[in-house]
Design a protein around this motif. Structure first.
Motif, PDB file in Angstrom:
ATOM      1  N   ASP A   1      38.372  45.888  47.719  1.00  0.00           N
ATOM      2  CA  ASP A   1      39.825  45.728  47.656  1.00  0.00           C
ATOM      3  C   ASP A   1      40.307  44.976  46.416  1.00  0.00           C
ATOM      4  N   PRO A   2      39.657  43.888  45.998  1.00  0.00           N
ATOM      5  CA  PRO A   2      40.146  43.211  44.795  1.00  0.00           C
ATOM      6  C   PRO A   2      40.121  44.109  43.559  1.00  0.00           C
ATOM      7  N   ILE A   3      39.171  45.024  43.490  1.00  0.00           N
ATOM      8  CA  ILE A   3      39.120  45.944  42.349  1.00  0.00           C
ATOM      9  C   ILE A   3      40.187  47.018  42.508  1.00  0.00           C
ATOM     10  N   ARG A   4      40.229  47.635  43.676  1.00  0.00           N
ATOM     11  CA  ARG A   4      41.177  48.718  43.912  1.00  0.00           C
ATOM     12  C   ARG A   4      42.622  48.241  43.780  1.00  0.00           C
ATOM     13  N   ASP A   5      42.912  47.056  44.291  1.00  0.00           N
ATOM     14  CA  ASP A   5      44.266  46.509  44.231  1.00  0.00           C
ATOM     15  C   ASP A   5      44.531  45.746  42.943  1.00  0.00           C
ATOM     16  N   PHE A   6      43.506  45.571  42.131  1.00  0.00           N
ATOM     17  CA  PHE A   6      43.544  44.802  40.889  1.00  0.00           C
ATOM     18  C   PHE A   6      44.168  43.429  41.118  1.00  0.00           C
ATOM     19  N   ARG A   7      43.567  42.693  42.050  1.00  0.00           N
ATOM     20  CA  ARG A   7      43.968  41.309  42.300  1.00  0.00           C
ATOM     21  C   ARG A   7      43.240  40.436  41.295  1.00  0.00           C
ATOM     22  N   SER A   8      43.947  40.027  40.285  1.00  0.00           N
ATOM     23  CA  SER A   8      43.294  39.286  39.203  1.00  0.00           C
ATOM     24  C   SER A   8      44.073  38.023  38.872  1.00  0.00           C
ATOM     25  N   THR A   9      43.398  37.147  38.155  1.00  0.00           N
ATOM     26  CA  THR A   9      44.015  35.929  37.635  1.00  0.00           C
ATOM     27  C   THR A   9      43.605  35.786  36.178  1.00  0.00           C
ATOM     28  N   VAL A  10      44.376  35.042  35.435  1.00  0.00           N
ATOM     29  CA  VAL A  10      44.042  34.773  34.035  1.00  0.00           C
ATOM     30  C   VAL A  10      43.621  33.316  33.926  1.00  0.00           C
ATOM     31  N   VAL A  11      42.393  33.094  33.459  1.00  0.00           N
ATOM     32  CA  VAL A  11      41.846  31.755  33.303  1.00  0.00           C
ATOM     33  C   VAL A  11      41.387  31.601  31.856  1.00  0.00           C
ATOM     34  N   HIS A  12      41.978  30.668  31.142  1.00  0.00           N
ATOM     35  CA  HIS A  12      41.627  30.400  29.741  1.00  0.00           C
ATOM     36  C   HIS A  12      41.681  31.676  28.900  1.00  0.00           C
ATOM     37  N   GLY A  13      42.689  32.514  29.152  1.00  0.00           N
ATOM     38  CA  GLY A  13      42.865  33.738  28.377  1.00  0.00           C
ATOM     39  C   GLY A  13      41.989  34.908  28.804  1.00  0.00           C
ATOM     40  N   MET A  14      41.147  34.731  29.822  1.00  0.00           N
ATOM     41  CA  MET A  14      40.284  35.813  30.301  1.00  0.00           C
ATOM     42  C   MET A  14      40.817  36.301  31.641  1.00  0.00           C
ATOM     43  N   THR A  15      40.850  37.615  31.823  1.00  0.00           N
ATOM     44  CA  THR A  15      41.245  38.193  33.100  1.00  0.00           C
ATOM     45  C   THR A  15      40.058  38.132  34.039  1.00  0.00           C
ATOM     46  N   MET A  16      40.264  37.529  35.209  1.00  0.00           N
ATOM     47  CA  MET A  16      39.187  37.348  36.182  1.00  0.00           C
ATOM     48  C   MET A  16      39.573  38.055  37.480  1.00  0.00           C
ATOM     49  N   VAL A  17      38.564  38.634  38.159  1.00  0.00           N
ATOM     50  CA  VAL A  17      38.772  39.273  39.456  1.00  0.00           C
ATOM     51  C   VAL A  17      37.708  38.738  40.406  1.00  0.00           C
TER      52      VAL A  17
ATOM     53  N   GLY B   1      33.008  38.454  44.925  1.00  0.00           N
ATOM     54  CA  GLY B   1      31.953  37.656  45.524  1.00  0.00           C
ATOM     55  C   GLY B   1      32.324  36.194  45.417  1.00  0.00           C
ATOM     56  N   ASP B   2      31.331  35.331  45.356  1.00  0.00           N
ATOM     57  CA  ASP B   2      31.597  33.903  45.315  1.00  0.00           C
ATOM     58  C   ASP B   2      32.242  33.488  43.994  1.00  0.00           C
ATOM     59  N   PRO B   3      31.612  33.722  42.846  1.00  0.00           N
ATOM     60  CA  PRO B   3      32.298  33.337  41.608  1.00  0.00           C
ATOM     61  C   PRO B   3      33.212  34.463  41.139  1.00  0.00           C
ATOM     62  N   ASP B   4      34.311  34.110  40.494  1.00  0.00           N
ATOM     63  CA  ASP B   4      35.155  35.122  39.865  1.00  0.00           C
ATOM     64  C   ASP B   4      34.396  35.747  38.713  1.00  0.00           C
ATOM     65  N   SER B   5      34.636  37.019  38.469  1.00  0.00           N
ATOM     66  CA  SER B   5      33.973  37.731  37.389  1.00  0.00           C
ATOM     67  C   SER B   5      34.993  38.115  36.337  1.00  0.00           C
ATOM     68  N   GLU B   6      34.559  38.095  35.093  1.00  0.00           N
ATOM     69  CA  GLU B   6      35.431  38.527  34.008  1.00  0.00           C
ATOM     70  C   GLU B   6      35.701  40.024  34.167  1.00  0.00           C
ATOM     71  N   TRP B   7      36.921  40.443  33.827  1.00  0.00           N
ATOM     72  CA  TRP B   7      37.331  41.826  34.021  1.00  0.00           C
ATOM     73  C   TRP B   7      37.569  42.483  32.670  1.00  0.00           C
ATOM     74  N   SER B   8      36.959  43.620  32.462  1.00  0.00           N
ATOM     75  CA  SER B   8      37.176  44.405  31.256  1.00  0.00           C
ATOM     76  C   SER B   8      38.199  45.493  31.555  1.00  0.00           C
ATOM     77  N   GLU B   9      39.068  45.778  30.607  1.00  0.00           N
ATOM     78  CA  GLU B   9      40.102  46.793  30.809  1.00  0.00           C
ATOM     79  C   GLU B   9      39.528  48.207  30.835  1.00  0.00           C
ATOM     80  N   THR B  10      38.285  48.392  30.407  1.00  0.00           N
ATOM     81  CA  THR B  10      37.699  49.730  30.329  1.00  0.00           C
ATOM     82  C   THR B  10      36.821  50.081  31.519  1.00  0.00           C
TER      83      THR B  10
END
Length: 85
Positions: free
Chosen positions: A28-44, A47-56
Motif C-alpha cells: 500500500d505505501p508504494i501503490r498509494d505513494f505515501r512518502s515523506t521528504v527527509v533532508h531533501g530525499m523522498t522516503m517511503v 518495513g521498519d526503516p524508511d527507504s529512499e524512493w527513486s522516481e524511476t
C-alpha cells in the motif's frame, strides 16, 4: 522485503508474481505513494526503516487469473495491461 527496498531505492522494476484479487497491504505505501521528504530525499515506508524512493521505480503486478476483479480503489491507481501468450 530487501529486494523491494533496493528496487525502490535504485529505481529498478519490481515484480509481484501470482497475486490474488486482494492485494497485500504491505505494498500500500508504494501503490498509494505515501512518502515523506527527509533532508531533501523522498522516503517511503517499506518495513521498519524508511527507504529512499527513486522516481524511476516501476511496480508490476502479475496474476494467472483470466479476468481479475480488483476493487475500484486498486483499479483507479494502477494501469492494467491484458496480455495472453
Amino acid at each position: 522485503l530487501l529486494a523491494r527496498q533496493l528496487a525502490a531505492q535504485y529505481g529498478k522494476p519490481f515484480l509481484f508474481d501470482n497475486i490474488a484479487e486482494e492485494l497485500d497491504p504491505m505494498i500500500d505505501p508504494i501503490r498509494d505513494f505515501r512518502s515523506t521528504v527527509v533532508h531533501g530525499m523522498t522516503m517511503v515506508l517499506l518495513g521498519d526503516p524508511d527507504s529512499e524512493w527513486s522516481e524511476t521505480v516501476q511496480l508490476m503486478l502479475r496474476t494467472k487469473m483470466n479476468n481479475p476483479k480488483s476493487s475500484l480503489e486498486v483499479m483507479g491507481k494502477v494501469a492494467i495491461g491484458n496480455c495472453a501468450i
